[in-house]
Design a protein around this motif. Structure first.
Motif, PDB file in Angstrom:
ATOM      1  N   GLN A  50     -41.136  14.888  -7.617  1.00  0.00           N
ATOM      2  CA  GLN A  50     -40.819  15.512  -6.330  1.00  0.00           C
ATOM      3  C   GLN A  50     -42.044  15.892  -5.514  1.00  0.00           C
ATOM      4  O   GLN A  50     -41.908  16.452  -4.440  1.00  0.00           O
ATOM      5  CB  GLN A  50     -39.944  16.751  -6.568  1.00  0.00           C
ATOM      6  N   TRP A  51     -43.233  15.596  -6.010  1.00  0.00           N
ATOM      7  CA  TRP A  51     -44.468  15.937  -5.304  1.00  0.00           C
ATOM      8  C   TRP A  51     -45.299  14.666  -5.159  1.00  0.00           C
ATOM      9  O   TRP A  51     -45.134  13.715  -5.907  1.00  0.00           O
ATOM     10  CB  TRP A  51     -45.256  17.026  -6.050  1.00  0.00           C
ATOM     11  N   ASP A  52     -46.182  14.692  -4.155  1.00  0.00           N
ATOM     12  CA  ASP A  52     -47.049  13.538  -3.910  1.00  0.00           C
ATOM     13  C   ASP A  52     -48.486  13.776  -4.360  1.00  0.00           C
ATOM     14  O   ASP A  52     -49.146  12.873  -4.848  1.00  0.00           O
ATOM     15  CB  ASP A  52     -47.065  13.207  -2.413  1.00  0.00           C
ATOM     16  N   LEU A  53     -48.955  15.014  -4.166  1.00  0.00           N
ATOM     17  CA  LEU A  53     -50.351  15.341  -4.456  1.00  0.00           C
ATOM     18  C   LEU A  53     -50.423  16.694  -5.146  1.00  0.00           C
ATOM     19  O   LEU A  53     -49.908  17.683  -4.626  1.00  0.00           O
ATOM     20  CB  LEU A  53     -51.159  15.373  -3.149  1.00  0.00           C
ATOM     21  N   ALA A  54     -51.049  16.723  -6.312  1.00  0.00           N
ATOM     22  CA  ALA A  54     -51.320  17.993  -6.989  1.00  0.00           C
ATOM     23  C   ALA A  54     -52.799  18.300  -6.789  1.00  0.00           C
ATOM     24  O   ALA A  54     -53.662  17.463  -7.083  1.00  0.00           O
ATOM     25  CB  ALA A  54     -50.989  17.902  -8.477  1.00  0.00           C
ATOM     26  N   VAL A  55     -53.080  19.481  -6.248  1.00  0.00           N
ATOM     27  CA  VAL A  55     -54.453  19.944  -6.036  1.00  0.00           C
ATOM     28  C   VAL A  55     -54.672  21.066  -7.044  1.00  0.00           C
ATOM     29  O   VAL A  55     -53.997  22.094  -6.993  1.00  0.00           O
ATOM     30  CB  VAL A  55     -54.655  20.443  -4.591  1.00  0.00           C
ATOM     31  N   VAL A  56     -55.614  20.857  -7.955  1.00  0.00           N
ATOM     32  CA  VAL A  56     -55.763  21.737  -9.110  1.00  0.00           C
ATOM     33  C   VAL A  56     -57.174  22.301  -9.185  1.00  0.00           C
ATOM     34  O   VAL A  56     -58.150  21.543  -9.171  1.00  0.00           O
ATOM     35  CB  VAL A  56     -55.448  20.947 -10.407  1.00  0.00           C
ATOM     36  N   ASP A  57     -57.276  23.625  -9.294  1.00  0.00           N
ATOM     37  CA  ASP A  57     -58.565  24.273  -9.547  1.00  0.00           C
ATOM     38  C   ASP A  57     -58.894  24.100 -11.025  1.00  0.00           C
ATOM     39  O   ASP A  57     -57.995  23.972 -11.856  1.00  0.00           O
ATOM     40  CB  ASP A  57     -58.485  25.753  -9.172  1.00  0.00           C
ATOM     41  N   PHE A  58     -60.170  24.112 -11.379  1.00  0.00           N
ATOM     42  CA  PHE A  58     -60.566  23.931 -12.778  1.00  0.00           C
ATOM     43  C   PHE A  58     -60.338  25.201 -13.587  1.00  0.00           C
ATOM     44  O   PHE A  58     -59.787  25.166 -14.681  1.00  0.00           O
ATOM     45  CB  PHE A  58     -62.027  23.482 -12.864  1.00  0.00           C
ATOM     46  N   PHE A  59     -60.794  26.344 -13.062  1.00  0.00           N
ATOM     47  CA  PHE A  59     -60.608  27.616 -13.760  1.00  0.00           C
ATOM     48  C   PHE A  59     -59.413  28.352 -13.173  1.00  0.00           C
ATOM     49  O   PHE A  59     -59.321  28.525 -11.969  1.00  0.00           O
ATOM     50  CB  PHE A  59     -61.863  28.492 -13.642  1.00  0.00           C
ATOM     51  N   LEU A  60     -58.511  28.794 -14.034  1.00  0.00           N
ATOM     52  CA  LEU A  60     -57.286  29.456 -13.608  1.00  0.00           C
ATOM     53  C   LEU A  60     -57.170  30.819 -14.276  1.00  0.00           C
ATOM     54  O   LEU A  60     -57.944  31.141 -15.178  1.00  0.00           O
ATOM     55  CB  LEU A  60     -56.078  28.585 -13.974  1.00  0.00           C
ATOM     56  N   LYS A  61     -56.179  31.613 -13.860  1.00  0.00           N
ATOM     57  CA  LYS A  61     -55.962  32.932 -14.467  1.00  0.00           C
ATOM     58  C   LYS A  61     -55.776  32.817 -15.971  1.00  0.00           C
ATOM     59  O   LYS A  61     -56.245  33.644 -16.733  1.00  0.00           O
ATOM     60  CB  LYS A  61     -54.731  33.615 -13.864  1.00  0.00           C
TER      61      LYS A  61
END
Length: 125
Positions: A50-61
């Motif tokens: 259902q999504w086209d582009l996932a934008v992901v940060d390297f460090f997360l909570k």
């Protein structure tokens, strides 16, 4: 044709700036956000295809973007995953590529390239 973006970013200020910036590109809209690896994977599992582009940060909570990128392996051919991080070392770039990321952009020096990439996805889904 509009693209649906899933944003995985734990920094509220970055989210608040990135969401309207993506909207300003034209037909890109952030459909959901997540702040941790577990939250991101949970959302992705419920929204396969259902999504086209996932934008992901390297460090997360909690966890890392690398786990999110790895989980996305097996995604549909038209779906893309990019890492947008302040930690764009050569080792990080290699790890993200090996995990299955399509691209990695440095938040501090490669935002223009990131937005150009997003625009190219709008033109050529």
């Amino acid at each position: 044709m509009p693209i649906s973006v899933f944003l995985v970013e734990d920094n509220q200020t970055v989210r608040e700036n990135l969401i309207p910036a993506l909207a300003d590109l034209g037909s890109a809209s952030v459909m959901a956000t997540a702040e941790s690896e577990g939250e991101a994977i949970g959302w992705l599992a419920k929204h396969k295809g259902q999504w086209d582009l996932a934008v992901v940060d390297f460090f997360l909570k909690q966890g890392t973007g690398l786990g999110v990128v790895q989980w996305c392996n097996g995604r549909e051919a038209n779906q893309r995953v990019v890492v947008l991080t302040n930690f764009a070392t050569e080792a990080t770039r290699i790890a993200c590529k090996d995990a299955g990321a399509d691209r990695l952009f440095d938040k501090s020096t490669e935002l223009e390239g990131f937005f150009e990439y997003c625009l190219s996805r709008l033109r050529n889904p």
